[in-house]
Write an enzyme that holds these catalytic residues in place. Structure first.
Site, PDB file in Angstrom:
ATOM      1  N   GLY A   8       8.016  49.702  64.446  1.00 30.85           N
ATOM      2  CA  GLY A   8       8.339  48.819  65.576  1.00 30.85           C
ATOM      3  C   GLY A   8       9.299  47.724  65.132  1.00 30.85           C
ATOM      4  O   GLY A   8       9.321  46.628  65.696  1.00 30.85           O
ATOM      5  N   GLY A  11      11.511  45.477  67.449  1.00 30.54           N
ATOM      6  CA  GLY A  11      10.862  44.691  68.497  1.00 30.54           C
ATOM      7  C   GLY A  11      10.799  43.210  68.144  1.00 30.54           C
ATOM      8  O   GLY A  11      11.215  42.796  67.058  1.00 30.54           O
ATOM      9  N   THR A  97      -0.517  45.694  66.827  1.00 32.58           N
ATOM     10  CA  THR A  97      -0.382  46.207  68.198  1.00 32.58           C
ATOM     11  C   THR A  97      -1.753  46.199  68.870  1.00 32.58           C
ATOM     12  O   THR A  97      -2.729  46.683  68.292  1.00 32.58           O
ATOM     13  CB  THR A  97       0.164  47.652  68.176  1.00 32.58           C
ATOM     14  OG1 THR A  97       1.265  47.702  67.286  1.00 32.58           O
ATOM     15  CG2 THR A  97       0.574  48.087  69.573  1.00 32.58           C
ATOM     16  N   PRO A 123      -6.465  41.615  66.259  1.00 36.49           N
ATOM     17  CA  PRO A 123      -5.938  41.329  67.593  1.00 36.49           C
ATOM     18  C   PRO A 123      -5.056  40.082  67.578  1.00 36.49           C
ATOM     19  O   PRO A 123      -4.212  39.910  68.449  1.00 36.49           O
ATOM     20  CB  PRO A 123      -7.191  41.088  68.436  1.00 36.49           C
ATOM     21  CG  PRO A 123      -8.322  41.599  67.636  1.00 36.49           C
ATOM     22  CD  PRO A 123      -7.918  41.534  66.203  1.00 36.49           C
ATOM     23  N   HIS A 152       0.277  34.825  78.369  1.00 40.94           N
ATOM     24  CA  HIS A 152       1.279  35.490  77.526  1.00 40.94           C
ATOM     25  C   HIS A 152       2.594  35.652  78.278  1.00 40.94           C
ATOM     26  O   HIS A 152       2.644  35.569  79.499  1.00 40.94           O
ATOM     27  CB  HIS A 152       0.779  36.868  77.085  1.00 40.94           C
ATOM     28  CG  HIS A 152      -0.202  36.827  75.953  1.00 40.94           C
ATOM     29  ND1 HIS A 152      -1.541  36.552  76.147  1.00 40.94           N
ATOM     30  CD2 HIS A 152      -0.045  36.993  74.617  1.00 40.94           C
ATOM     31  CE1 HIS A 152      -2.161  36.569  74.974  1.00 40.94           C
ATOM     32  NE2 HIS A 152      -1.279  36.827  74.035  1.00 40.94           N
ATOM     33  N   LYS A 156       4.419  41.543  78.066  1.00 43.33           N
ATOM     34  CA  LYS A 156       3.186  42.121  77.499  1.00 43.33           C
ATOM     35  C   LYS A 156       2.646  43.214  78.413  1.00 43.33           C
ATOM     36  O   LYS A 156       2.587  43.041  79.635  1.00 43.33           O
ATOM     37  CB  LYS A 156       2.137  41.019  77.300  1.00 43.33           C
ATOM     38  CG  LYS A 156       0.898  41.508  76.589  1.00 43.33           C
ATOM     39  CD  LYS A 156       0.024  40.354  76.133  1.00 43.33           C
ATOM     40  CE  LYS A 156      -1.292  40.824  75.558  1.00 43.33           C
ATOM     41  NZ  LYS A 156      -1.111  41.745  74.420  1.00 43.33           N
ATOM     42  N   GLY A 162      -5.835  41.420  73.455  1.00 44.13           N
ATOM     43  CA  GLY A 162      -6.786  41.795  72.399  1.00 44.13           C
ATOM     44  C   GLY A 162      -7.563  40.578  71.914  1.00 44.13           C
ATOM     45  O   GLY A 162      -8.757  40.671  71.592  1.00 44.13           O
ATOM     46  N   THR A 163      -6.903  39.433  71.864  1.00 44.90           N
ATOM     47  CA  THR A 163      -7.579  38.206  71.415  1.00 44.90           C
ATOM     48  C   THR A 163      -8.681  37.809  72.391  1.00 44.90           C
ATOM     49  O   THR A 163      -9.780  37.419  71.972  1.00 44.90           O
ATOM     50  CB  THR A 163      -6.554  37.054  71.305  1.00 44.90           C
ATOM     51  OG1 THR A 163      -5.479  37.503  70.498  1.00 44.90           O
ATOM     52  CG2 THR A 163      -7.183  35.810  70.709  1.00 44.90           C
TER      53      THR A 163
HETATM   54  P1  NAP Z   1       8.279  44.837  71.606  1.00 46.81           P
HETATM   55  O1  NAP Z   1       9.305  43.753  71.475  1.00 46.81           O
HETATM   56  O2  NAP Z   1       8.312  45.736  72.814  1.00 46.81           O
HETATM   57  O3  NAP Z   1       8.399  45.710  70.262  1.00 46.81           O
HETATM   58  C1  NAP Z   1       7.850  46.986  70.092  1.00 46.81           C
HETATM   59  C2  NAP Z   1       8.896  47.828  69.379  1.00 46.81           C
HETATM   60  O4  NAP Z   1       8.327  49.070  68.988  1.00 46.81           O
HETATM   61  C3  NAP Z   1      10.096  48.156  70.294  1.00 46.81           C
HETATM   62  O5  NAP Z   1      11.303  48.093  69.565  1.00 46.81           O
HETATM   63  C4  NAP Z   1       9.750  49.568  70.715  1.00 46.81           C
HETATM   64  O6  NAP Z   1      10.890  50.297  71.169  1.00 46.81           O
HETATM   65  C5  NAP Z   1       9.190  50.123  69.433  1.00 46.81           C
HETATM   66  N1  NAP Z   1       8.417  51.343  69.578  1.00 46.81           N
HETATM   67  C6  NAP Z   1       7.832  51.867  70.687  1.00 46.81           C
HETATM   68  N2  NAP Z   1       7.199  53.017  70.391  1.00 46.81           N
HETATM   69  C7  NAP Z   1       7.369  53.219  69.052  1.00 46.81           C
HETATM   70  C8  NAP Z   1       6.971  54.245  68.153  1.00 46.81           C
HETATM   71  N3  NAP Z   1       6.244  55.310  68.555  1.00 46.81           N
HETATM   72  N4  NAP Z   1       7.312  54.137  66.838  1.00 46.81           N
HETATM   73  C9  NAP Z   1       8.048  53.097  66.405  1.00 46.81           C
HETATM   74  N5  NAP Z   1       8.489  52.107  67.230  1.00 46.81           N
HETATM   75  C10 NAP Z   1       8.155  52.168  68.535  1.00 46.81           C
HETATM   76  O7  NAP Z   1       6.806  44.245  71.533  1.00 46.81           O
HETATM   77  P2  NAP Z   1       6.284  42.939  70.722  1.00 46.81           P
HETATM   78  O8  NAP Z   1       6.342  41.748  71.583  1.00 46.81           O
HETATM   79  O9  NAP Z   1       6.951  42.918  69.393  1.00 46.81           O
HETATM   80  O10 NAP Z   1       4.749  43.298  70.582  1.00 46.81           O
HETATM   81  C11 NAP Z   1       4.320  44.484  69.902  1.00 46.81           C
HETATM   82  C12 NAP Z   1       2.809  44.594  69.945  1.00 46.81           C
HETATM   83  O11 NAP Z   1       2.254  43.556  69.120  1.00 46.81           O
HETATM   84  C13 NAP Z   1       2.175  44.411  71.334  1.00 46.81           C
HETATM   85  O12 NAP Z   1       1.078  45.306  71.457  1.00 46.81           O
HETATM   86  C14 NAP Z   1       1.668  42.977  71.302  1.00 46.81           C
HETATM   87  O13 NAP Z   1       0.578  42.765  72.169  1.00 46.81           O
HETATM   88  C15 NAP Z   1       1.249  42.870  69.851  1.00 46.81           C
HETATM   89  N6  NAP Z   1       1.151  41.514  69.304  1.00 46.81           N
HETATM   90  C16 NAP Z   1       0.121  41.292  68.443  1.00 46.81           C
HETATM   91  C17 NAP Z   1      -0.017  40.057  67.826  1.00 46.81           C
HETATM   92  C18 NAP Z   1      -1.142  39.865  66.843  1.00 46.81           C
HETATM   93  O14 NAP Z   1      -1.268  38.766  66.272  1.00 46.81           O
HETATM   94  N7  NAP Z   1      -1.974  40.874  66.601  1.00 46.81           N
HETATM   95  C19 NAP Z   1       0.896  39.034  68.095  1.00 46.81           C
HETATM   96  C20 NAP Z   1       1.933  39.283  68.972  1.00 46.81           C
HETATM   97  C21 NAP Z   1       2.068  40.549  69.571  1.00 46.81           C
HETATM   98  P3  NAP Z   1      11.160  50.346  72.793  1.00 46.81           P
HETATM   99  O15 NAP Z   1      11.337  48.929  73.234  1.00 46.81           O
HETATM  100  O16 NAP Z   1      12.399  51.163  72.894  1.00 46.81           O
HETATM  101  O17 NAP Z   1       9.922  50.981  73.386  1.00 46.81           O
END
Ligand code: NAP
Length: 263
Positions: A8, A11, A97, A123, A152, A156, A162-163
């Site tokens: 990812g 992203g 994720t 989360p 958020h 999203k 998740g949190t």
């Molecule tokens: P994002 O900007 O949409 O980034 C996700 C990236 O992964 C995009 O570039 C997407 O491409 C790509 N992707 C999709 N399917 C994939 C695959 N099968 N293999 C590899 N890459 C793939 O999302 P984000 O804001 O970074 O958030 C990502 C996740 O992290 C979300 O679930 C969010 O809730 C979570 N998150 C968790 C925390 C934590 O502390 N745990 C904090 C913040 C966010 P496309 O756009 O082309 O689909």
């Protein structure tokens, strides 16, 4: 040196992770994967070029790069197969994720045992959010009527966050399930009272401008207590991600929650 690939990588979180891994002692970025692919992992995030380009095929990257750790910040519909692929290659996943179901987590836990490879899921990687959850569990012993509001950005996909779910689960460890509010209350518009977790209500706000925020409000006789955490930017998650990437290989099985890695 722990060899890391980032899934990812293009992203919002993935780019912050690329930068954090490249700057962290003890971690070596060896590869990156994203459905978009292409860019150099250094120039993508405003650092000097690394010569490592973002690949599009995770399974191929796992096989030829042979990393120790895969950090995944992709999408709720992609994360499960990514984690299973990593475990099959004996690569430890560090998963940010959100959106994995309880059943998927059970399958991952079994795969950790079968492949003798540890995995880590959080989360929320922000230390302040972890403290909020721990404090909320403590407060709920004395103030068991509680509602959660999570806020958020509007990109999203999953709700509640998740949190918020983990906060509710931790509160439920000390709070007896019971219905809150007026026993005769009714919704004039469906969903007005939010999601219901053992009688606790969870409300999800999605608006441009927010990053990740949460309030837990406790109500008691003549008083309320509000605990709030705000992630102002994605850097807030990086110390937790780096900590997990450094520690995951020394864990056993599936570990869930950053609090498990803290003293
Ligand atoms: P994002 O900007 O949409 O980034 C996700 C990236 O992964 C995009 O570039 C997407 O491409 C790509 N992707 C999709 N399917 C994939 C695959 N099968 N293999 C590899 N890459 C793939 O999302 P984000 O804001 O970074 O958030 C990502 C996740 O992290 C979300 O679930 C969010 O809730 C979570 N998150 C968790 C925390 C934590 O502390 N745990 C904090 C913040 C966010 P496309 O756009 O082309 O689909």
């Amino acid at each position: 040196m722990t060899k890391v690939i980032v899934s990812g990588a293009c992203g919002r979180m993935g780019q912050a992770v690329l930068k954090a891994v490249q700057e962290a002692d003890g971690l070596q970025l060896v590869g990156a994967v994203d459905v978009r692919g292409g860019a150099d992992t250094g120039t993508l995030v405003g650092l000097p070029a690394t010569g490592i380009c973002v690949e599009t095929d995770l399974v191929a990257a796992l096989a030829h790069l042979k990393p120790d750790v895969m950090i995944d910040f992709t999408r709720p519909d992609a994360v499960f197969s990514n984690v299973m692929a990593a475990l099959k290659h004996k690569v430890s996943p560090v998963v940010g994720t959100t959106g994995l179901s309880d059943e998927q987590k059970r399958v991952i836990a079994n795969a950790c045992v079968e492949n003798e490879t540890p995995a880590f899921i959080a989360p929320n990687f922000a230390i302040g959010a972890v403290l909020l959850m721990v404090l909320a569990r403590q407060a709920a012993k004395y103030m068991p009527d509680v509602e959660i509001i999570e806020l958020h950005h509007d990109k999203k996909l999953d709700a509640p966050s998740g949190t918020a779910v983990q906060t509710a689960e931790m509160i439920a460890e000390v709070r007896k399930a019971h219905k809150q509010g007026n026993p005769h209350e009714f919704e004039k518009i469906a969903g007005a009272r939010g999601a219901d977790y053992e009688g606790m209500h969870i409300h999800s706000v999605r608006l441009p401008g927010y990053v990740a925020h949460q309030e837990v409000i406790f109500g008691g006789l003549g008083q309320t207590l509000t605990i709030r955490h705000d992630s102002m930017n994605r850097e807030s998650f990086m110390p937790g991600v780096v900590l997990a990437a450094r520690k995951v290989c020394s864990l056993t099985g599936l570990t869930i929650g950053l609090e498990k890695l803290l003293d």
